[in-house]
Design an enzyme around this catalytic site. Structure first.
Site, PDB file in Angstrom:
ATOM      1  N   LYS A  77       5.183   4.777 -10.552  1.00  0.00           N
ATOM      2  CA  LYS A  77       4.508   3.446 -10.786  1.00  0.00           C
ATOM      3  C   LYS A  77       4.000   3.297  -9.360  1.00  0.00           C
ATOM      4  O   LYS A  77       3.163   3.256  -9.765  1.00  0.00           O
ATOM      5  CB  LYS A  77       5.009   2.270 -11.137  1.00  0.00           C
ATOM      6  N   LYS A  91      -1.098  -6.412  -4.750  1.00  0.00           N
ATOM      7  CA  LYS A  91       0.170  -6.169  -4.877  1.00  0.00           C
ATOM      8  C   LYS A  91       0.934  -4.408  -4.967  1.00  0.00           C
ATOM      9  O   LYS A  91       1.855  -4.506  -3.957  1.00  0.00           O
ATOM     10  CB  LYS A  91       1.195  -7.315  -5.970  1.00  0.00           C
ATOM     11  N   SER A 108       5.958  -4.274 -13.257  1.00  0.00           N
ATOM     12  CA  SER A 108       6.005  -3.363 -11.740  1.00  0.00           C
ATOM     13  C   SER A 108       6.743  -4.617  -9.957  1.00  0.00           C
ATOM     14  O   SER A 108       5.482  -4.698  -8.889  1.00  0.00           O
ATOM     15  CB  SER A 108       4.457  -2.885 -11.205  1.00  0.00           C
TER      16      SER A 108
END
Length: 302
Positions: free
Chosen positions: A182, A250, A107
């Site tokens: 995502k 993140k 990701s």
């Protein structure tokens, strides 16, 4: 199985997985179980030993891992990590054979995914950004949701491999699109975890039977996979990581940055991003992302 599909399966039988972490290792094991020839590479050898014990093989370097692969899957934590394994003389792009599929299941930032896809094509590879959702258990059970960006032809060619690790596999657009979807996924999950935490703190404050409460809430409009998978962890105060807060931190950075670039307001996302940042900055980044409950509980003095 018709001749065309049979030849496609044979062509895609040599699969290399780079990054054998919480997600990458079970994905690699499921590829072995599906009949593919799987080579793994990881910085720590214990994960490679586990793959070997399950019928895979271990490589001594990235270059060694990818040289004969028809498909290369990367599953590493962040944008710089992906750049690190694909670039340079020892990286994927310089050593994978022409025409190989490169599937990045990490990701990362959508803009980085677009740029790396361009570089991969220049190197003669077929890139797909294919981040996954479903957590560690989804990876173990091979039921991940996979959102895929890239050329439709390459997506079609990757079906045999993707089907070995996932259940809901959708082509969502050109390169970078998988990472954008995502990011939206991580926004929804984080806010859902935050509000589930608030609901449980609220229920506990009134002495409600929380097991019963979550059962009935789960059967109505308030129900969600987050409630199903994370509610009990909150009740048990068990935050062993399936997906670490540091990684969700993140991802929320990706969301807030990309939303700002697009001129989109994400007020709930901004709040939960700050709450997650607080936990990470005070040393709880190794907890499961359901550990957001810990901070919500503390804010109520519990």
């Amino acid at each position: 199985m018709g001749p065309a599909q049979h030849s496609r399966t044979n062509r895609m039988s040599k699969v290399t997985v780079i990054g054998l972490g919480i997600m990458g290792l079970p994905m690699a094991i499921n590829l072995v179980k599906a009949g593919h020839t799987v080579t793994g590479f990881n910085r720590s050898s214990d994960k490679m030993d586990k793959l070997v014990s399950e019928g895979g093989s271990a490589a001594t370097s990235i270059a060694d891992a990818v040289k004969d692969a028809d498909v290369v899957i990367t599953m590493v934590p962040d944008s710089p990590d992906v750049e690190g394994v694909v670039s340079g003389d020892d990286g994927v792009f310089a050593n994978a054979k022409k025409g190989a599929l490169w599937i990045d299941a990490s990701s990362i930032r959508p803009d980085v995914a677009v740029e790396l896809s361009r570089q991969a094509r220049d190197a003669g590879l077929k890139p797909l950004d294919a981040p996954v959702s479903g957590g560690e258990q989804g990876a173990i059970d091979a039921v991940l949701s996979i959102m895929v960006g890239g050329e439709k032809e390459d997506f079609d060619a990757a079906q045999d491999v993707l089907a070995a690790v996932g259940k809901t596999i959708v082509h969502v657009g050109p390169s970078g699109s998988g990472q954008t979807v995502k990011a939206a996924n991580q926004l929804i999950v984080a806010v859902n975890i935050g509000v589930l935490s608030e609901a449980i703190v609220f229920l506990e404050a009134y002495g409600v039977d929380t097991d019963a409460a979550l059962k009935v809430l789960g059967g109505g409009l308030a129900g969600s996979k987050v409630l199903d998978q994370k509610g009990q962890k909150m009740l048990d105060r068990n935050f062993d990581p399936g997906f670490r807060l540091a990684l969700h931190h993140k991802d929320l950075g990706i969301v807030t940055s990309a939303a700002r670039e697009a001129g989109v307001a994400t007020p709930l996302g901004a709040v939960v991003a700050q709450l997650v940042a607080s936990l990470v900055n005070t040393g709880d980044g190794g907890l499961d992302h359901s550990g957001l409950f810990k901070l919500i509980n503390q804010l109520s003095g519990k």
